[in-house]
Design a protein around this motif. Structure first.
Motif, PDB file in Angstrom:
ATOM      1  N   THR A   1      10.054  47.308  -7.966  1.00 44.26           N
ATOM      2  CA  THR A   1      10.320  46.001  -8.541  1.00 44.26           C
ATOM      3  C   THR A   1       9.811  45.954  -9.981  1.00 44.26           C
ATOM      4  O   THR A   1       8.720  46.423 -10.287  1.00 44.26           O
ATOM      5  N   ASN A   2      10.603  45.402 -10.879  1.00 46.23           N
ATOM      6  CA  ASN A   2      10.266  45.238 -12.296  1.00 46.23           C
ATOM      7  C   ASN A   2      10.037  46.554 -13.032  1.00 46.23           C
ATOM      8  O   ASN A   2       9.344  46.600 -14.036  1.00 46.23           O
ATOM      9  N   CYS A   3      10.613  47.643 -12.527  1.00 44.32           N
ATOM     10  CA  CYS A   3      10.463  48.951 -13.162  1.00 44.32           C
ATOM     11  C   CYS A   3      11.833  49.609 -13.307  1.00 44.32           C
ATOM     12  O   CYS A   3      12.689  49.446 -12.443  1.00 44.32           O
ATOM     13  N   ASN A   4      12.013  50.350 -14.377  1.00 44.43           N
ATOM     14  CA  ASN A   4      13.247  51.113 -14.549  1.00 44.43           C
ATOM     15  C   ASN A   4      13.268  52.265 -13.555  1.00 44.43           C
ATOM     16  O   ASN A   4      12.255  52.924 -13.347  1.00 44.43           O
ATOM     17  N   SER A   5      14.424  52.526 -12.959  1.00 43.67           N
ATOM     18  CA  SER A   5      14.510  53.635 -12.015  1.00 43.67           C
ATOM     19  C   SER A   5      14.766  54.967 -12.728  1.00 43.67           C
ATOM     20  O   SER A   5      14.618  56.025 -12.136  1.00 43.67           O
ATOM     21  N   VAL A   6      15.126  54.904 -14.015  1.00 42.90           N
ATOM     22  CA  VAL A   6      15.333  56.107 -14.817  1.00 42.90           C
ATOM     23  C   VAL A   6      14.545  55.971 -16.108  1.00 42.90           C
ATOM     24  O   VAL A   6      14.602  54.941 -16.776  1.00 42.90           O
ATOM     25  N   VAL A   7      13.817  57.022 -16.463  1.00 44.20           N
ATOM     26  CA  VAL A   7      13.100  57.084 -17.735  1.00 44.20           C
ATOM     27  C   VAL A   7      13.518  58.363 -18.434  1.00 44.20           C
ATOM     28  O   VAL A   7      13.516  59.441 -17.834  1.00 44.20           O
ATOM     29  N   LYS A   8      13.910  58.232 -19.686  1.00 40.65           N
ATOM     30  CA  LYS A   8      14.310  59.390 -20.476  1.00 40.65           C
ATOM     31  C   LYS A   8      13.362  59.497 -21.670  1.00 40.65           C
ATOM     32  O   LYS A   8      13.259  58.574 -22.474  1.00 40.65           O
ATOM     33  N   ILE A   9      12.675  60.613 -21.749  1.00 47.37           N
ATOM     34  CA  ILE A   9      11.774  60.895 -22.861  1.00 47.37           C
ATOM     35  C   ILE A   9      12.499  61.884 -23.762  1.00 47.37           C
ATOM     36  O   ILE A   9      12.929  62.948 -23.304  1.00 47.37           O
ATOM     37  N   THR A  10      12.644  61.554 -25.046  1.00 43.65           N
ATOM     38  CA  THR A  10      13.347  62.427 -25.976  1.00 43.65           C
ATOM     39  C   THR A  10      12.480  62.707 -27.205  1.00 43.65           C
ATOM     40  O   THR A  10      11.563  61.945 -27.519  1.00 43.65           O
ATOM     41  N   GLU A  11      12.780  63.783 -27.866  1.00 43.89           N
ATOM     42  CA  GLU A  11      12.136  64.164 -29.118  1.00 43.89           C
ATOM     43  C   GLU A  11      10.619  64.250 -29.021  1.00 43.89           C
ATOM     44  O   GLU A  11       9.901  63.926 -29.965  1.00 43.89           O
ATOM     45  N   GLY A  12      10.104  64.689 -27.855  1.00 44.74           N
ATOM     46  CA  GLY A  12       8.669  64.889 -27.699  1.00 44.74           C
ATOM     47  C   GLY A  12       8.231  66.126 -28.468  1.00 44.74           C
ATOM     48  O   GLY A  12       8.949  67.115 -28.536  1.00 44.74           O
ATOM     49  N   ARG A  13       7.046  66.054 -29.048  1.00 42.84           N
ATOM     50  CA  ARG A  13       6.549  67.161 -29.862  1.00 42.84           C
ATOM     51  C   ARG A  13       5.045  67.244 -29.738  1.00 42.84           C
ATOM     52  O   ARG A  13       4.356  66.226 -29.630  1.00 42.84           O
ATOM     53  N   PHE A  14       4.501  68.449 -29.775  1.00 44.60           N
ATOM     54  CA  PHE A  14       3.048  68.620 -29.745  1.00 44.60           C
ATOM     55  C   PHE A  14       2.651  69.811 -30.609  1.00 44.60           C
ATOM     56  O   PHE A  14       3.369  70.803 -30.704  1.00 44.60           O
ATOM     57  N   ASP A  15       1.545  69.662 -31.303  1.00 50.86           N
ATOM     58  CA  ASP A  15       0.898  70.705 -32.095  1.00 50.86           C
ATOM     59  C   ASP A  15      -0.582  70.564 -31.787  1.00 50.86           C
ATOM     60  O   ASP A  15      -1.222  69.636 -32.285  1.00 50.86           O
ATOM     61  N   LEU A  16      -1.115  71.438 -30.951  1.00 50.80           N
ATOM     62  CA  LEU A  16      -2.453  71.249 -30.432  1.00 50.80           C
ATOM     63  C   LEU A  16      -3.358  72.443 -30.729  1.00 50.80           C
ATOM     64  O   LEU A  16      -2.921  73.589 -30.710  1.00 50.80           O
ATOM     65  N   LEU A  17      -4.619  72.139 -30.976  1.00 54.87           N
ATOM     66  CA  LEU A  17      -5.649  73.139 -31.181  1.00 54.87           C
ATOM     67  C   LEU A  17      -6.759  72.831 -30.201  1.00 54.87           C
ATOM     68  O   LEU A  17      -7.287  71.710 -30.178  1.00 54.87           O
ATOM     69  N   SER A  18      -7.146  73.774 -29.359  1.00 58.45           N
ATOM     70  CA  SER A  18      -8.099  73.495 -28.278  1.00 58.45           C
ATOM     71  C   SER A  18      -9.556  73.721 -28.639  1.00 58.45           C
ATOM     72  O   SER A  18     -10.410  73.658 -27.786  1.00 58.45           O
TER      73      SER A  18
END
Length: 139
Positions: free
Chosen positions: A121-138
């Motif tokens: 209820t009150n939530c989208n049944s489909v979620v599309k994540i686009t153009e995600g990017r990461f540049d990580l240093l641990s």
């Protein structure tokens, strides 16, 4: 208030990668209402740069999205909680462009679609994540 964490264990499951991002914001005129969004990606058998796919056939590849709206004045009472879990359909690509274990560098892009098998209820049944990017240093 953004936050990002990642881990990479080259000894577990052929190389296990986990990226978790969190974004916290107020989207209401009521200063006691806050929304928190979380995006998580986990993948096994990651040993080098390349394209890795999210799908239900490979249980090592997981993508997750959670959004929670809460009333902070009422002892963090959750108003809305939308989430996707392991039984839901997922598809997409994680493209690792740099993986340097010695220097602790991880970089790449991602996109994925999650489809919830039982809508909430009150939530989208489909979620599309686009153009995600990461540049990580641990380090």
């Amino acid at each position: 208030m953004p936050g990002i964490r990642f881990s990479y264990d080259p000894t577990w499951n052929g190389g296990t990668l986990s990226i978790k991002a969190k974004y916290w914001f107020r989207d209401s005129k009521d200063i006691n209402i806050a929304t928190i969004e979380n995006v998580s990606i986990s993948l096994g058998r990651v040993s080098k740069p390349g394209r890795y796919f999210f799908n239900n056939a490979d249980s090592l590849a997981l993508a997750d999205y959670t959004i929670r709206t809460q009333n902070e004045k009422e002892a963090i009472k959750t108003i809305r909680h939308c989430y996707f879990d392991i039984s839901d359909t997922r598809s997409g690509i994680l493209n690792i462009t740099k993986l340097d274990r010695n220097k602790g560098i991880l970089a790449g892009t991602f996109e994925f679609t999650l489809t919830r098998s039982n809508p909430l209820t009150n939530c989208n049944s489909v979620v599309k994540i686009t153009e995600g990017r990461f540049d990580l240093l641990s380090r």
